[in-house]
Each structure stands twice: as C-alpha cells, then as structure tokens.
Scaffold this motif. Structure first.
Motif, mmCIF file in Angstrom:
data_model
loop_
_atom_site.group_PDB
_atom_site.id
_atom_site.type_symbol
_atom_site.label_atom_id
_atom_site.label_comp_id
_atom_site.label_asym_id
_atom_site.label_seq_id
_atom_site.Cartn_x
_atom_site.Cartn_y
_atom_site.Cartn_z
ATOM 1 N N ASP A 11 0.828 -1.216 0.000
ATOM 2 C CA ASP A 11 0.000 0.000 0.000
ATOM 3 C C ASP A 11 0.861 1.264 0.000
ATOM 4 O O ASP A 11 0.548 2.220 -0.699
ATOM 5 C CB ASP A 11 -0.972 0.015 1.179
ATOM 6 C CG ASP A 11 -2.205 -0.841 0.932
ATOM 7 O OD1 ASP A 11 -2.573 -1.037 -0.247
ATOM 8 O OD2 ASP A 11 -2.788 -1.317 1.907
ATOM 9 N N ASP A 12 1.956 1.260 0.764
ATOM 10 C CA ASP A 12 2.867 2.411 0.760
ATOM 11 C C ASP A 12 3.385 2.676 -0.650
ATOM 12 O O ASP A 12 3.390 3.816 -1.122
ATOM 13 C CB ASP A 12 4.084 2.168 1.669
ATOM 14 C CG ASP A 12 3.750 2.062 3.137
ATOM 15 O OD1 ASP A 12 2.696 2.582 3.575
ATOM 16 O OD2 ASP A 12 4.570 1.446 3.868
ATOM 17 N N GLN A 15 0.571 3.878 -3.076
ATOM 18 C CA GLN A 15 0.180 5.269 -2.810
ATOM 19 C C GLN A 15 1.235 6.263 -3.277
ATOM 20 O O GLN A 15 0.902 7.364 -3.704
ATOM 21 C CB GLN A 15 -0.112 5.452 -1.325
ATOM 22 C CG GLN A 15 -1.392 4.781 -0.904
ATOM 23 C CD GLN A 15 -1.602 4.806 0.601
ATOM 24 O OE1 GLN A 15 -0.877 5.457 1.345
ATOM 25 N NE2 GLN A 15 -2.620 4.084 1.058
ATOM 26 N N ALA A 16 2.500 5.866 -3.231
ATOM 27 C CA ALA A 16 3.590 6.747 -3.654
ATOM 28 C C ALA A 16 3.856 6.680 -5.160
ATOM 29 O O ALA A 16 4.694 7.402 -5.670
ATOM 30 C CB ALA A 16 4.865 6.392 -2.893
ATOM 31 N N ASP A 21 -5.579 2.967 -10.642
ATOM 32 C CA ASP A 21 -6.432 2.352 -9.623
ATOM 33 C C ASP A 21 -6.697 0.889 -9.945
ATOM 34 O O ASP A 21 -6.694 0.042 -9.055
ATOM 35 C CB ASP A 21 -7.754 3.112 -9.496
ATOM 36 C CG ASP A 21 -7.585 4.488 -8.879
ATOM 37 O OD1 ASP A 21 -6.526 4.747 -8.255
ATOM 38 O OD2 ASP A 21 -8.503 5.327 -9.035
ATOM 39 N N SER A 24 -3.630 -1.101 -9.126
ATOM 40 C CA SER A 24 -3.490 -1.166 -7.668
ATOM 41 C C SER A 24 -4.429 -2.206 -7.074
ATOM 42 O O SER A 24 -4.039 -2.986 -6.193
ATOM 43 C CB SER A 24 -3.748 0.210 -7.049
ATOM 44 O OG SER A 24 -2.779 1.133 -7.479
ATOM 45 N N ARG A 28 -3.313 -5.648 -5.095
ATOM 46 C CA ARG A 28 -3.823 -6.017 -3.760
ATOM 47 C C ARG A 28 -4.455 -7.407 -3.789
ATOM 48 O O ARG A 28 -4.322 -8.181 -2.841
ATOM 49 C CB ARG A 28 -4.811 -4.971 -3.273
ATOM 50 C CG ARG A 28 -4.135 -3.672 -2.870
ATOM 51 C CD ARG A 28 -5.123 -2.638 -2.319
ATOM 52 N NE ARG A 28 -4.439 -1.395 -2.027
ATOM 53 C CZ ARG A 28 -4.491 -0.309 -2.803
ATOM 54 N NH1 ARG A 28 -5.228 -0.306 -3.908
ATOM 55 N NH2 ARG A 28 -3.822 0.782 -2.462
#
Length: 145
Positions: A11-12, A15-16, A21, A24, A28
């Motif tokens: 997640d870090d 997000q960076a 989306d 991402s 996940r």
C-alpha cells in the motif's frame, strides 16, 4: 550487518506511485493469492505457472519502488522459481501503451551472503534474508525502455 529499516508495504508503494487504480486493485488481489489460480485479474497482472504469486508480488513491489512515476497499467511476467531464487523478464505497460522490460534475479541466498547472514550450520540464511529484506533481495533488476 543487517538493516533495521522498515520495508515499505504494498500500500505504501502503490500510494507513492503513479500506478492506476485498476492496477493497484489487481496488485492487492495478488497479495492475497496463495496460488496462481487465485488471481482473477489477468488483464492487469499476467504470469506463467512457474511464477509463484508471492515472488511476482516482490518483483512488482521492486518496480514500484524503482519507477514510482511510471503510470503502471499492466504487468506481464515470465519467471522461473528456484529454492532461493526467482529469475526472468517482466514487461510493464503504462496508460499510454508505452512499455519497459525488466530483467531480474531475486535471490535471498545472494542477499544473505551480502549481509553476512548465516544459519546454525554456517550456510547463508536464506529464510532470514527473505523475511528481513523481502523485495529488496534483487541481485539484478535491469529496467530497459
């Protein structure tokens, strides 16, 4: 000699990054997969049967850390997993269809030797290296335009 630095989480890194989306969400999902058949989103993340999901995820995480500005849309990975290593090629595509190719060798035995980590028998402590350094066990991570 080992680093006590906390590894960034998936997640870090997401997000960076400039990852989409949809990518991402697929990453996940991959993080929760125990075997290749558990991943439903093959449009954004595709890999061969010789590639365990956990090792594919490590390769993606290394790319996210190395190339955070790349608008990652999809990954296609062809790898071969051994006991202490995972090697192959990964093609990444951005939202504009541009591609980069990554040649990689993830090797926890190599990392253990680099860090001077030894098990109780004096061999490189592969398990400890994998646990402590995670996706940062890449001996080779060559990104080509």
């Amino acid at each position: 000699m080992t680093s006590q630095t906390q590894l960034p989480t998936l997640d870090d890194l997401l997000q960076a990054s400039a990852a989409t989306d949809a990518f991402s969400e697929a990453a996940r999902s991959l993080a929760g997969a125990r075997r290749a058949g558990d991943l439903a989103d093959r449009e954004h993340i595709a890999f061969n049967s010789g590639s365990p999901p956990v090792k594919v995820l490590r390769t993606i995480m290394q790319f996210l850390e190395t190339e955070p500005r790349f608008a990652l849309e999809s990954v296609s990975l062809d790898g071969q997993s051994g006991c202490s290593d995972f090697r192959g090629r990964m093609t990444v595509r951005d939202t504009e269809g541009r591609e980069k190719t990554v040649s990689f060798v993830w090797d926890c035995a190599w990392r253990a030797r680099q860090e001077g980590l030894k098990d109780f028998m004096g061999f490189p402590d592969q398990q400890r290296a994998a646990r402590e350094f995670g996706f940062r066990c890449f001996e080779v991570f060559d990104v080509q335009e």
